[in-house]
Write an enzyme that holds these catalytic residues in place. Structure first.
Site, short mmCIF file in Angstrom:
data_model
loop_
_atom_site.label_atom_id
_atom_site.label_comp_id
_atom_site.label_asym_id
_atom_site.label_seq_id
_atom_site.Cartn_x
_atom_site.Cartn_y
_atom_site.Cartn_z
N MET A 191 0.85 -1.20 0.00
CA MET A 191 0.00 0.00 0.00
C MET A 191 0.88 1.25 0.00
SD MET A 191 -3.46 -0.89 2.02
CE MET A 191 -2.89 -0.53 3.66
N GLN A 247 11.97 -0.28 5.19
CA GLN A 247 12.95 -1.34 4.92
C GLN A 247 12.31 -2.73 4.85
OE1 GLN A 247 15.88 -0.67 3.78
NE2 GLN A 247 16.24 -2.86 3.53
N HIS A 301 9.51 -3.49 3.35
CA HIS A 301 9.09 -3.68 1.96
C HIS A 301 10.29 -3.92 1.05
CE1 HIS A 301 5.72 -1.02 3.49
NE2 HIS A 301 5.04 -2.02 2.96
N LYS A 317 4.99 -10.02 9.59
CA LYS A 317 4.41 -9.15 10.61
C LYS A 317 2.88 -9.23 10.56
CE LYS A 317 3.89 -4.64 10.28
NZ LYS A 317 2.48 -4.40 10.65
N ASP A 318 2.35 -9.29 9.34
CA ASP A 318 0.90 -9.45 9.16
C ASP A 318 0.60 -10.95 9.09
OD1 ASP A 318 0.05 -6.57 8.74
OD2 ASP A 318 1.65 -6.77 7.29
O1 PAF Z 1 -0.14 -5.70 3.72
C1 PAF Z 1 -0.53 -4.80 2.95
O2 PAF Z 1 0.15 -3.81 2.69
C2 PAF Z 1 -1.91 -4.92 2.31
O3 PAF Z 1 -2.82 -5.51 3.20
C3 PAF Z 1 -1.88 -5.65 0.96
C4 PAF Z 1 -1.45 -7.09 1.12
C5 PAF Z 1 -0.97 -4.93 0.00
C6 PAF Z 1 -3.30 -5.67 0.36
O4 PAF Z 1 -3.78 -4.38 0.18
#
Ligand code: PAF
Length: 284
Positions: A30, A35, A37, A151-152
């Site tokens: 998003m 870091q 990402h 993390k997610d």
């Molecule tokens: O983790 C994220 O940044 C968002 O939930 C994703 C996976 C890009 C979906 O919008």
């Protein structure tokens, strides 16, 4: 790096690579990149011939009282970071491109059970939005593999379940959480913290570690969780949930489970922070 909001441009480029027998790794984001990402992009580069990234602040995964409008949009800086990291194709669609009929008319995907608890309980509809956008992005990019941060953790499990349930030919790879020196998990939402709050935010990882240590030393998990929640409150957090779960199923942990995860969400100032650590009850 080619940057485009046009679906057919993404498909044409990916088809050109695929015709040469080359592989494609995809990192959906998003934006407001940190870091964590960039680590996903670096890991993607190790595993595939080409890396595609998307930046899309997905309205479907935000609740009516959440931070959709205020969510940081930093495309110029993000593009520079991605180009430097070796991204070749960046997809930056608008909501109108992704949801041309509007959200109310959009077909959606819902992963049962695990989508309704933990973050799903406090953020109704959130994981429906995540699963739907990730499925759409997968259909647009058609990658061989996709990388997500651990993390997610709940999001990662939901995406893995969706891919399996819908027979999508995509390998979903979870990459270890990247942390500040303090232990705080990197997150775009850390930008909402004041300097003092950021200092206190490291208490979340310490609280998780204290529960892991208690479990591995055969102490009562429930008591350890109560102490951890007290520590968080003392550091200024308002805890949302703080739980010990089975790391494979995300169900409540039983005394027999060995692969476990401590998973937590808590509010600090304007930020809702989440974190988790997976571990073995018995050392391997
Ligand atoms: O983790 C994220 O940044 C968002 O939930 C994703 C996976 C890009 C979906 O919008």
């Amino acid at each position: 790096m080619i940057t485009t909001a046009v679906i057919s441009t993404i498909r044409e480029q990916v088809n050109t690579w695929r015709a040469k027998g080359e592989t494609i790794a995809f990192v959906p984001t998003m934006g407001n990149l940190h870091q964590g990402h960039i680590t996903l992009v670096n890991e993607a580069k190790k595993r595939a011939d080409h890396v595609v990234v998307s930046i899309f602040v997905n309205p479907m995964q935000f609740g009516p009282k959440e931070d959709l409008d205020g969510y940081p949009r930093t495309l110029a800086q993000d593009s520079e970071k991605l180009a430097n990291a070796g991204t070749e194709l960046l997809f930056t669609p608008t909501p109108e491109i992704i949801y041309p009929k509007g959200l109310a008319q959009q077909t959606f995907i819902e992963v049962p059970d695990i989508g309704d608890e933990l973050c799903g309980k406090s953020r109704p509809g959130h994981f429906r939005g995540v699963a739907t956008i990730v499925a759409k992005l997968f259909n647009i990019v058609q990658p061989d593999m996709a990388l997500f941060g651990r993390k997610d953790f709940q999001q990662l499990m939901i995406i893995k379940t969706m891919v399996e349930d819908l027979s999508m030919p995509i390998e979903v790879i979870g990459i270890e959480t990247i942390r500040e020196a303090s232990g705080l998990a990197m997150s775009s939402r850390n930008g909402y913290l004041t300097a003092d709050e950021k200092h206190n935010a490291a208490a979340l990882k310490r609280a998780i570690d204290s529960v892991i240590s208690a479990v591995q030393h055969k102490k009562s998990p429930q008591h350890a969780i109560e102490l951890a929640v007290q520590q968080l409150k003392a550091a200024g957090f308002t805890p949302d949930y703080f739980e010990l779960r089975n790391a494979d199923t995300l169900r409540q942990a039983t005394a027999e489970d060995n692969q476990l995860v401590v998973i937590a969400a808590a509010y600090l100032g304007k930020a809702r922070l989440i974190d988790n650590v997976s571990f073995y009850r018995h050392a391997q």
